[in-house]
Design an enzyme around this catalytic site. Structure first.
Site, PDB file in Angstrom:
ATOM      1  N   LYS A   1       0.835  -0.925   0.216  1.00  0.00           N
ATOM      2  CA  LYS A   1       0.644   0.115   0.105  1.00  0.00           C
ATOM      3  C   LYS A   1       0.830   0.829   0.124  1.00  0.00           C
ATOM      4  CE  LYS A   1      -3.448  -2.886   2.515  1.00  0.00           C
ATOM      5  NZ  LYS A   1      -3.872  -3.274   3.534  1.00  0.00           N
TER       6      LYS A   1
ATOM      7  N   GLN B   1      -5.368  -2.430   9.886  1.00  0.00           N
ATOM      8  CA  GLN B   1      -5.080  -3.737   8.841  1.00  0.00           C
ATOM      9  C   GLN B   1      -5.478  -4.671   9.816  1.00  0.00           C
ATOM     10  OE1 GLN B   1      -3.112  -3.567   6.088  1.00  0.00           O
ATOM     11  NE2 GLN B   1      -3.277  -5.598   6.311  1.00  0.00           N
TER      12      GLN B   1
ATOM     13  N   ASP C   1     -11.424   0.973   3.644  1.00  0.00           N
ATOM     14  CA  ASP C   1     -11.853  -0.246   3.595  1.00  0.00           C
ATOM     15  C   ASP C   1     -13.188  -0.703   2.918  1.00  0.00           C
ATOM     16  OD1 ASP C   1      -9.851  -1.940   3.612  1.00  0.00           O
ATOM     17  OD2 ASP C   1      -9.926  -2.429   5.164  1.00  0.00           O
TER      18      ASP C   1
END
Ligand code: NAP
Length: 283
Positions: free
Chosen positions: A48, A92, A115
């Protein structure tokens, strides 16, 4: 059989994203919060960071110790929610067991939820409204569209029902007028469903799980799985075996994976766009 090339599509789509970013009068910003030092998470965050840097995004990688208190995490997320230089926030996964991932996800401002895991974005997706959508499912839809695979009216089987992949891809394809069946570990005789499917999407996390004996000739196969076995990456599909019958198939690596990182970068842009349109102007 056609192999669906996620790397190539990612590179094509990045050109369009760069053009959109160049027109902005501000630098986009993405913050990734990690707890602990999980090796797989380190790899994903590095991917990322690399793409964010290539696109000129501000990138914050905040690492907390394994034993961080939930309150500390929530406080940090609330600070990022108010930070005008940050357009997207991502926590994460997986998180250590003492942390409540649902409370943590839902503390993220839904307009910065790149997300797509907050109740608000998940609910908007179910209702077919504009939303920040989880990245892997979005990448799958872009791959299907790129290869002109008919979605409307198709029979789709999704194996796996996670909130990150299985459920959102089922919703996205339902919204595009496919007939979707979701299978999971408690489904009996999965082959009854897969043998009648036009498209099979596998997200179970078990190497070489899907075999050709369970599909019909000409099926489109999307392999989401990432399984490391003896240092080698395998998907959830027994590629050599299944590709004999599939019409289209995604490889692992090089299929869905590269699309996921691209979609995250695009979600940062979308988050900025939605926030500037619907939030900032109302203040
Ligand atoms: P997950 O949360 O562990 O969910 C796995 C799903 O598979 C569950 O719904 C489970 O059913 C189902 N399942 C497990 N064993 C099964 C079986 N024998 N038969 C049928 N269904 C079974 O996993 P996830 O987060 O969705 O990820 C799935 C895979 O995709 C993993 O390999 C992950 O690393 C990979 N992944 C890849 C990307 C990418 O960018 N390419 C992104 C995300 C995830 P139950 O619900 O009944 O337990």
């Amino acid at each position: 059989m056609v192999e669906m090339n996620g790397k190539k599509l990612r590179d094509e789509l990045l050109i369009g994203l760069r053009e959109k970013i160049d027109k902005l009068d501000k630098q986009l910003g993405l913050a990734v919060i990690q707890v602990g030092n999980d090796e797989a998470s380190n790899v994903y965050v590095r991917q990322k960071e690399k793409m964010a840097n290539e696109l000129g995004y501000k990138f914050i990688h905040k690492i907390f110790k394994d034993n961080v208190e939930q309150e500390t995490l929530l406080k940090y997320i609330k600070k990022l929610n108010k930070d005008e230089t940050i357009d997207g926030i991502l926590v994460q996964m997986p998180l250590p067991k003492h942390l409540d991932s649902s409370i943590i996800q839902n503390t993220i401002d839904s307009y910065k939820d790149v997300d797509g895991l907050t109740f608000i974005n998940a609910g908007r997706l179910v209702q077919g409204m504009p939303a920040l959508v989880p990245c892997t499912p979005k990448g799958i839809v872009d791959l299907l569209d790129k290869y002109k695979i008919k979605i409307e009216g198709s029979q789709v089987v999704v194996i796996g029902r996670s909130v990150l992949v299985g459920k959102p891809i089922a919703n996205l394809l339902t919204n595009r007028n496919a007939s979707v069946t979701i299978c999971h570990s408690k489904t009996r005789n999965i082959e009854i469903y897969t043998k009648n499917a036009d498209i099979v999407i596998v997200a179970v996390g078990k190497a070489k799980y899907l075999k050709k004996e369970t599909i019909k000739p000409g099926t489109v196969i999307i392999d989401v799985g990432i399984n490391r076995v003896n240092g080698k990456l395998h998907g959830d599909v027994d590629y050599d075996n299944v590709s004999e019958l599939a019409s289209y198939i995604t490889p692992v690596p090089g299929g869905v994976g590269p699309m996921t990182v691209y979609e995250l970068m695009h979600n940062v842009y979308t988050a900025h766009y939605l926030r500037s349109k619907y939030v900032k102007n109302k203040k």
